[in-house]
Design an enzyme around this catalytic site. Structure first.
Site, short mmCIF file in Angstrom:
data_model
loop_
_atom_site.label_atom_id
_atom_site.label_comp_id
_atom_site.label_asym_id
_atom_site.label_seq_id
_atom_site.Cartn_x
_atom_site.Cartn_y
_atom_site.Cartn_z
N ASN A 1 108.09 36.29 77.68
CA ASN A 1 107.51 35.38 78.39
C ASN A 1 107.38 35.97 79.90
O ASN A 1 107.32 34.98 80.75
CB ASN A 1 108.17 34.05 78.09
CG ASN A 1 109.68 34.35 78.47
OD1 ASN A 1 110.22 35.29 79.18
ND2 ASN A 1 110.64 33.16 78.68
N ASN B 1 112.03 37.55 82.78
CA ASN B 1 112.88 38.47 83.48
C ASN B 1 112.21 39.95 83.69
O ASN B 1 113.01 41.15 83.66
CB ASN B 1 114.13 38.78 83.08
CG ASN B 1 115.29 39.27 83.81
OD1 ASN B 1 115.17 39.28 85.21
ND2 ASN B 1 116.12 40.23 83.25
N GLY C 1 115.73 37.78 75.34
CA GLY C 1 117.16 36.57 75.63
C GLY C 1 117.46 36.80 76.88
O GLY C 1 117.15 37.82 77.86
N SER D 1 125.66 42.95 71.39
CA SER D 1 126.50 43.70 72.47
C SER D 1 128.07 43.76 72.19
O SER D 1 128.48 43.08 71.24
CB SER D 1 126.50 42.49 73.69
OG SER D 1 127.44 42.75 74.72
N TYR E 1 127.12 33.45 77.04
CA TYR E 1 126.17 34.58 76.88
C TYR E 1 126.74 35.46 75.59
O TYR E 1 125.87 35.79 74.54
CB TYR E 1 125.83 35.80 78.10
CG TYR E 1 125.39 37.07 77.63
CD1 TYR E 1 124.07 37.07 77.27
CD2 TYR E 1 126.16 38.01 77.42
CE1 TYR E 1 123.44 38.26 76.69
CE2 TYR E 1 125.86 39.29 77.15
CZ TYR E 1 124.44 39.39 76.63
OH TYR E 1 123.98 40.50 76.31
N LYS F 1 125.42 36.03 71.45
CA LYS F 1 125.24 37.31 70.68
C LYS F 1 125.94 37.05 69.27
O LYS F 1 125.62 37.36 68.36
CB LYS F 1 125.88 38.46 71.40
CG LYS F 1 124.88 38.43 72.49
CD LYS F 1 123.65 39.23 72.08
CE LYS F 1 122.66 39.51 73.08
NZ LYS F 1 121.22 39.28 72.96
P1 NAD Z 1 115.96 42.03 80.07
O1 NAD Z 1 116.21 40.82 80.79
O2 NAD Z 1 115.39 43.38 81.04
O3 NAD Z 1 114.92 42.02 78.83
C1 NAD Z 1 114.88 40.89 78.04
C2 NAD Z 1 113.39 40.25 77.86
O4 NAD Z 1 113.21 39.30 77.20
C3 NAD Z 1 112.67 39.74 79.52
O5 NAD Z 1 111.54 40.78 79.66
C4 NAD Z 1 112.51 38.56 79.32
O6 NAD Z 1 111.37 38.13 80.28
C5 NAD Z 1 112.40 38.32 77.85
N1 NAD Z 1 112.72 36.94 77.30
C6 NAD Z 1 113.85 36.18 77.49
N2 NAD Z 1 113.91 35.13 76.98
C7 NAD Z 1 112.53 35.08 76.24
C8 NAD Z 1 111.78 34.05 75.65
N3 NAD Z 1 112.60 32.87 75.25
N4 NAD Z 1 111.00 34.23 75.08
C9 NAD Z 1 110.20 35.61 75.25
N5 NAD Z 1 110.68 36.44 75.99
C10 NAD Z 1 111.82 36.21 76.67
O7 NAD Z 1 117.01 42.63 79.29
P2 NAD Z 1 117.54 44.09 78.78
O8 NAD Z 1 118.75 44.62 79.60
O9 NAD Z 1 116.46 44.86 78.41
O10 NAD Z 1 118.15 43.61 77.24
C11 NAD Z 1 117.66 43.45 75.98
C12 NAD Z 1 118.34 42.72 75.10
O11 NAD Z 1 119.58 43.52 75.02
C13 NAD Z 1 118.99 41.37 75.39
O12 NAD Z 1 119.09 40.58 74.33
C14 NAD Z 1 120.26 41.74 76.14
O13 NAD Z 1 121.19 40.35 75.83
C15 NAD Z 1 120.61 42.76 75.26
N6 NAD Z 1 121.97 43.56 75.77
C16 NAD Z 1 121.60 44.08 77.12
C17 NAD Z 1 122.63 44.76 77.74
C18 NAD Z 1 122.45 45.37 78.94
O14 NAD Z 1 123.62 45.52 79.67
N7 NAD Z 1 121.44 45.57 79.81
C19 NAD Z 1 123.93 44.70 77.08
C20 NAD Z 1 124.07 44.29 75.69
C21 NAD Z 1 123.06 43.75 75.10
N1 UFG Z 2 131.39 45.87 88.74
C1 UFG Z 2 131.79 45.94 90.00
N2 UFG Z 2 131.04 45.65 90.93
C2 UFG Z 2 129.75 44.81 90.43
C3 UFG Z 2 129.33 44.94 89.43
C4 UFG Z 2 130.17 45.28 88.26
O1 UFG Z 2 132.83 46.69 90.32
O2 UFG Z 2 128.83 44.49 91.67
C5 UFG Z 2 132.25 46.38 87.67
C6 UFG Z 2 132.63 45.62 86.64
O3 UFG Z 2 134.05 44.87 87.25
C7 UFG Z 2 132.78 46.54 85.32
C8 UFG Z 2 131.88 47.49 85.52
O4 UFG Z 2 131.38 47.57 87.01
O5 UFG Z 2 134.25 46.98 85.40
C9 UFG Z 2 130.56 47.08 84.61
O6 UFG Z 2 130.03 45.75 84.99
P1 UFG Z 2 128.79 45.24 84.26
O7 UFG Z 2 128.87 43.87 84.80
O8 UFG Z 2 127.80 46.08 84.58
O9 UFG Z 2 129.01 45.24 82.94
P2 UFG Z 2 130.13 44.61 82.04
O10 UFG Z 2 131.11 45.89 81.38
O11 UFG Z 2 130.87 43.65 82.62
O12 UFG Z 2 129.08 43.73 80.92
C10 UFG Z 2 128.52 44.28 79.82
C11 UFG Z 2 127.21 44.03 79.34
C12 UFG Z 2 127.23 42.67 78.82
C13 UFG Z 2 128.54 42.08 78.13
C14 UFG Z 2 129.71 42.75 78.60
C15 UFG Z 2 130.79 42.51 77.66
O13 UFG Z 2 126.40 43.94 80.29
O14 UFG Z 2 125.85 42.40 78.09
O15 UFG Z 2 129.45 44.14 79.00
O16 UFG Z 2 130.99 43.48 76.72
F1 UFG Z 2 128.39 40.93 77.66
#
Ligand code: NAD
Ligand code: UFG
Length: 333
Positions: free
Chosen positions: A34, A37, A83, A125, A151, A155
């Site tokens: 959509n 993001n 998501g 995640s 969030y 998951k």
């Molecule tokens: P992202 O936001 O870059 O990609 C998600 C995409 O989903 C976006 O392009 C957004 O526009 C689209 N979207 C959201 N809601 C929608 C809806 N209702 N209908 C259609 N499209 C929709 O995020 P990402 O980092 O690429 O993450 C992808 C997936 O992996 C997500 O489900 C996220 O929760 C999961 N994930 C991400 C991380 C991370 O740190 N990046 C870690 C663990 C899990």
């Molecule tokens: N951090 C900083 N400064 C910032 C941002 C992050 O010091 O401005 C630190 C955080 O404290 C953490 C590390 O960088 O220690 C990584 O932080 P992120 O927010 O990048 O990632 P998290 O490990 O908190 O989050 C990740 C995923 C989520 C998931 C979460 C818990 O992005 O999807 O792990 O498993 F929910």
């Protein structure tokens, strides 16, 4: 021709990288997003690196529109990235997160059922483990307790919904992939993490500091019981992560299957900052501030199951991720 794959969230960060790997491997890819993001330009970039693919600008919350995509599509497999993922925002807007992430997934599963699509790979995640008391997470650990954000709960709940769906439909093949911390960009410099709005995760914030859009990186605490006092996480290059989905495609089998996707090695926030500085050749302005609520001191993946059963393991390093991030940043200037 390989299977026909619907990639939801395919213009997003991880989805776009995975679409590239799928196209290169000969799969027929269709993207649904959509654009909440992500940006439409990503499609052109995917086209440049691999091949142009069909795109539907559809919201998963619009059940009728999702159904129409399936009517046209005849998909063999869905890879479900779509998501909302901002941990902090989910605390402020829990209902939006439940509505979008869970509602969207239910609509998707209903359309799959109606149109006889029986394979789904889901982006979960490490957060589903909550706070298990041990830093190395294994798939056999319990999930669902002490999850620190709505969030993270979406998951966990989606994993449970998928399990129930496999009980009701013995033909359904589910692979849930529990990602650790994705970082890096495509080596072409054309794809990377470019979220709309204010980012939450460490690397997008580091990138904004490097672009001078944020004055300083706030390091959330240096008094943790870790080697340098800052939190440690398992950072995984997004290209390695994407390849994990291809491995999972080949291992699809009826029932609910789950794998950690991580490197197995933790790095501290200070190590990430140093690696970025080494790759960019510039100092990154930073200050230590108080701990961020909900952060665990350290955790990392035990990736043994994915290696044994999927034949997948990480090949790229944090330094590779930093070099690719810098290339992406320069390309975007
Ligand atoms: P992202 O936001 O870059 O990609 C998600 C995409 O989903 C976006 O392009 C957004 O526009 C689209 N979207 C959201 N809601 C929608 C809806 N209702 N209908 C259609 N499209 C929709 O995020 P990402 O980092 O690429 O993450 C992808 C997936 O992996 C997500 O489900 C996220 O929760 C999961 N994930 C991400 C991380 C991370 O740190 N990046 C870690 C663990 C899990
Ligand atoms: N951090 C900083 N400064 C910032 C941002 C992050 O010091 O401005 C630190 C955080 O404290 C953490 C590390 O960088 O220690 C990584 O932080 P992120 O927010 O990048 O990632 P998290 O490990 O908190 O989050 C990740 C995923 C989520 C998931 C979460 C818990 O992005 O999807 O792990 O498993 F929910």
């Amino acid at each position: 021709m390989g299977k026909r794959v619907l990639v939801t969230g395919g213009t997003g960060y991880i989805g776009s990288h995975t679409a590239v790997e799928l196209i290169k491997a000969g799969y027929e890819v269709v993207i649904l997003d959509n654009l909440f993001n992500s940006k439409i330009e990503v499609l052109e970039r995917i086209g440049k690196i691999a091949n142009v693919v069909p795109f539907y600008k559809v919201d998963l919350m619009d059940a009728e529109a999702v159904d129409k995509v399936f009517e046209k599509g005849k998909f063999d497999t869905v890879i479900h990235f779509a998501g909302l993922k901002a941990v902090g925002e989910s605390v402020e807007k829990p209902l939006s997160y439940y509505e979008n992430n869970i509602g969207g997934t239910v609509n998707l599963l209903k359309a799959m059922k109606k149109h006889g699509c029986n394979e789904i790979i889901f982006s979960s995640s490490a957060t589903v483990y909550g706070d298990p008391g041990k830093p190395e997470y294994v798939e056999t650990m319990r999930t669902g307790q002490d999850i620190s954000s709505p969030y993270g709960k979406t998951k966990y709940m989606i994993e449970e919904i998928l399990k129930d769906a496999t009980v009701a439909n013995p033909k359904l093949s589910v692979v849930t992939l529990r990602y650790f911390n994705p970082i890096g960009a495509h080596p072409s410099g054309l794809l990377g993490e470019d979220p709309n709005g204010i980012p939450n995760n460490l690397m997008p914030i580091v990138m904004k500091v490097a672009r001078k859009e944020i004055p300083k990186l706030a390091i959330y605490g240096d008094d943790y019981p870790t080697p340098d006092g800052t939190c440690r996480r398992d950072y995984i290059h997004v290209v390695d992560l994407s390849k994990g989905h291809l491995a999972a495609m080949q291992a699809l089998k009826p029932g609910f299957n789950v794998y950690n996707l991580g490197s197995g090695k933790p790095n501290s926030v200070l190590e990430i900052v140093s690696a970025f500085e080494k790759a960019s050749g510039e100092k990154l302005p930073r200050k230590v501030v108080k701990r961020r609520p909900g952060d665990l001191a350290e955790f990392w993946a035990n990736p043994g199951k994915a290696e044994k059963e999927l034949g997948w393991k990480t090949e790229l390093t944090v330094d590779d991720a930093m070099e690719d991030t810098i290339r992406y940043l320069k390309n975007e200037e």
